[in-house]
Design an enzyme around this catalytic site. Structure first.
Site, short mmCIF file in Angstrom:
data_model
loop_
_atom_site.label_atom_id
_atom_site.label_comp_id
_atom_site.label_asym_id
_atom_site.label_seq_id
_atom_site.Cartn_x
_atom_site.Cartn_y
_atom_site.Cartn_z
N SER A 114 41.92 41.96 38.78
CA SER A 114 42.36 40.63 38.35
C SER A 114 43.78 40.35 38.82
O SER A 114 44.55 41.27 39.05
CB SER A 114 42.33 40.53 36.83
OG SER A 114 41.04 40.78 36.35
N1 SAH Z 1 40.68 46.64 35.08
C1 SAH Z 1 40.18 46.78 36.42
C2 SAH Z 1 39.36 45.58 36.82
C3 SAH Z 1 38.01 45.99 37.27
S1 SAH Z 1 36.85 44.70 37.53
C4 SAH Z 1 41.27 47.10 37.42
O1 SAH Z 1 42.45 47.12 37.05
O2 SAH Z 1 40.94 47.38 38.57
C5 SAH Z 1 35.74 44.99 36.19
C6 SAH Z 1 35.04 46.31 36.19
O3 SAH Z 1 34.16 46.34 35.08
C7 SAH Z 1 34.18 46.61 37.42
O4 SAH Z 1 34.64 47.78 38.03
C8 SAH Z 1 32.78 46.79 36.85
O5 SAH Z 1 32.02 47.78 37.51
C9 SAH Z 1 33.09 47.18 35.43
N2 SAH Z 1 32.00 47.00 34.47
C10 SAH Z 1 31.11 45.98 34.36
N3 SAH Z 1 30.25 46.22 33.35
C11 SAH Z 1 30.61 47.42 32.80
C12 SAH Z 1 30.11 48.21 31.73
N4 SAH Z 1 29.05 47.84 31.01
N5 SAH Z 1 30.73 49.38 31.47
C13 SAH Z 1 31.80 49.79 32.19
N6 SAH Z 1 32.32 49.09 33.20
C14 SAH Z 1 31.73 47.91 33.51
#
Ligand code: SAH
Length: 272
Positions: A114
């Site tokens: 993000s």
């Molecule tokens: N906070 C992260 C943003 C990642 S984007 C950063 O700093 O990079 C959101 C992430 O949520 C993705 O990697 C996706 O695979 C994960 N995600 C989606 N559903 C999920 C779930 N049920 N459990 C764990 N991770 C999940």
């Protein structure tokens, strides 16, 4: 094999002349912060290239922090975390020059990191929770969606302990590698379905999701401590799409507030 992000900004300076967009990504027109990054890089190389020392990216991050401050971010611990954590180390080589722009960036497997202003908004909302206010930090934190690990690194600086869950093994492994230098913090990376939370370390004072679903998984509410706060993107048709939902567990029960419209990747079930 994926290349490690180059050192900053000597490598950034090289990238400015040579960067090609990664497959499926578009390099956007340069924002003012990026000009600042380039100026810092040129300045750094002018001063230090001969000695091979390079210059750290602290000045460029300070510029990002100033922008966050100007945009209304007031929580000092949050701002300090942004000043300290090197975002360029969490993105792929071709995107390093954009690392300190206020933009979301692809991190592989169709996921995105993000933009800093949105991450700051989430952290500030968490910091305004009752327990966080009382303790001066986020307390015990649960993050759903580790991604590349950038937000987990920020949380580790503003919380007492962090558990971060990722459902994609490729990203879980990438985050583990990106965070290998953060051994001091009480930061645990878990591979699995974050919809189930992480009961062994519950309850949590702060729960934050980086992916948005249509409902709140019951486990998150069960694992939220009294005085704790949950911040998650949530689809709400009556509000026209995805918005940030804040849930406080007060002694009398759960209290919900809806905040800004946002656009996060989907919260999915199961692990891959
Ligand atoms: N906070 C992260 C943003 C990642 S984007 C950063 O700093 O990079 C959101 C992430 O949520 C993705 O990697 C996706 O695979 C994960 N995600 C989606 N559903 C999920 C779930 N049920 N459990 C764990 N991770 C999940």
């Amino acid at each position: 094999m994926t290349a490690r992000p180059p050192r900053f900004p000597v490598a950034l300076d090289r990238m400015i002349g040579a960067a090609k967009p990664a497959a499926g990504t578009t390099l956007r027109p340069q924002a003012p912060l990026q000009h600042a990054a380039q100026a810092a890089a040129r300045h750094a190389c002018g001063r230090h290239a001969a000695s091979g020392l390079g210059l750290d990216s602290a000045a460029v991050r300070q510029r990002m922090v100033q922008r966050l401050r100007a945009a209304g971010v007031r929580h000092e611990a949050v701002l300090q975390a942004f000043a300290a954590v090197e975002r360029h180390r969490f993105v792929d080589t071709a995107l390093v020059i954009q690392a300190y722009e206020d933009t979301s960036l692809p991190i592989g497997l169709q996921q995105t990191i993000s933009k800093p202003s949105v991450v700051a908004r989430m952290l500030c909302l968490l910091a305004e929770g009752a327990t966080a206010r009382a303790q001066g930090h986020l307390g015990r934190v649960l993050e759903i969606g580790t991604g590349c690990g950038y937000q987990a690194a920020l949380l580790a600086r503003v919380g007492r302990s962090v558990v971060s869950i990722e459902r994609l093994k490729g990203l879980h492994d990438k985050a583990r590698e990106n965070l290998s230098g953060h051994r001091d913090a009480d930061l645990r990376l878990v591979y699995g379905d974050g919809r189930l939370g992480h009961a062994p370390r519950a309850p949590y004072d702060s729960i934050v999701a980086a992916a948005g679903g249509d409902d709140l998984p019951p486990a998150w509410l069960e694992q939220l401590a009294v005085g704790g706060r949950l911040v998650a993107p949530m689809h709400d048709a009556s509000r026209g799409g995805q918005v940030l939902l804040v849930v406080d567990r007060q002694p009398e029960g759960l209290v919900r507030h809806w905040h800004d419209a946002v656009h996060f990747v989907p919260l999915k079930s199961g692990a891959e």
